[in-house]
Design an enzyme around this catalytic site. Sequence first.
Site, short mmCIF file in Angstrom:
data_model
loop_
_atom_site.label_atom_id
_atom_site.label_comp_id
_atom_site.label_asym_id
_atom_site.label_seq_id
_atom_site.Cartn_x
_atom_site.Cartn_y
_atom_site.Cartn_z
N ARG A 7 0.84 -1.20 0.00
CA ARG A 7 0.00 0.00 0.00
C ARG A 7 0.87 1.24 0.00
O ARG A 7 1.87 1.31 0.70
CB ARG A 7 -0.91 0.05 1.23
CG ARG A 7 -1.81 1.28 1.27
CD ARG A 7 -2.62 1.32 2.55
NE ARG A 7 -1.81 1.39 3.75
CZ ARG A 7 -1.22 2.52 4.20
NH1 ARG A 7 -1.35 3.65 3.53
NH2 ARG A 7 -0.49 2.49 5.30
N VAL A 8 0.47 2.23 -0.80
CA VAL A 8 1.03 3.58 -0.72
C VAL A 8 -0.13 4.54 -0.50
O VAL A 8 -1.27 4.26 -0.86
CB VAL A 8 1.82 3.97 -1.98
CG1 VAL A 8 3.11 3.17 -2.07
CG2 VAL A 8 0.98 3.78 -3.23
N SER A 9 0.16 5.68 0.09
CA SER A 9 -0.90 6.59 0.52
C SER A 9 -1.50 7.40 -0.60
O SER A 9 -2.67 7.77 -0.55
CB SER A 9 -0.36 7.54 1.60
OG SER A 9 0.06 6.81 2.73
N LYS A 10 -0.73 7.73 -1.61
CA LYS A 10 -1.22 8.61 -2.66
C LYS A 10 -1.60 7.82 -3.91
O LYS A 10 -0.90 6.91 -4.32
CB LYS A 10 -0.18 9.67 -3.02
CG LYS A 10 0.12 10.63 -1.87
CD LYS A 10 1.10 11.71 -2.29
CE LYS A 10 1.37 12.68 -1.14
NZ LYS A 10 2.33 13.73 -1.53
N GLN A 15 3.92 8.17 -5.49
CA GLN A 15 4.58 7.20 -4.63
C GLN A 15 4.60 5.85 -5.33
O GLN A 15 3.68 5.51 -6.06
CB GLN A 15 3.87 7.08 -3.28
CG GLN A 15 3.95 8.35 -2.44
CD GLN A 15 3.30 8.17 -1.08
OE1 GLN A 15 2.64 7.18 -0.82
NE2 GLN A 15 3.48 9.15 -0.21
#
Length: 204
Positions: A7-10, A15
């Site tokens: 998972r990445v936030s953006k 990212q």
Amino acid sequence: MLVGYMRVSKADGSQSTDLQRDALLSAGVEAVNLYEDHASGKKDDRPELAACLKGMRDGDTLLVWKLDRLGRDLRHLVNTVHDLTDRGIGLKVLTGEGAAIDTTTASGKLVFGIFAALAEFERALISERTIAGLAAARARGRKGGRPYKMTAAKVRLAMASMGQPETKVGDLCTELGVTRQTLYRHVSPSGELRADGKTLLGSK
């Protein structure tokens, strides 16, 4: 079977999951068993995580690069891992603060047990602070909890309007700013006071 979650936030592509992907592949996860979300860890709507967890079976192991890739907070993580454990699924964290967690081993289960105890301690602290805050507010003459959406004036207006042939309940709810359930808890369809309405008017 080993399954990897990334998972990445953006979600705008700024990212990359390359570092997570490489670590998971090196740990033995096959590329076809990798799941990837682009969303904040605080969001519940992570479709790939949901698909990942749903597709896992007894004997599988879920691998994540860091513990914060999996959950939005400690309690969510504990609940997720308890659910996996009940289904016979292991969790292994490759690096970071939770790197000692590997619920397929006795020592890893012990470490996670400490995390679970911390989550319970956190819940107890929050509850204790809430109770203390409400007690302090009451001592100053304030009542805790959400303010009533229904006021005495709204109840009286509802009493006058309900039971009238021309009254449309939906329009009345919109005017009062309440739901049908809230309206009917206070006033009957014929305009008579119900328990909540009597309580509210009696408190004024």
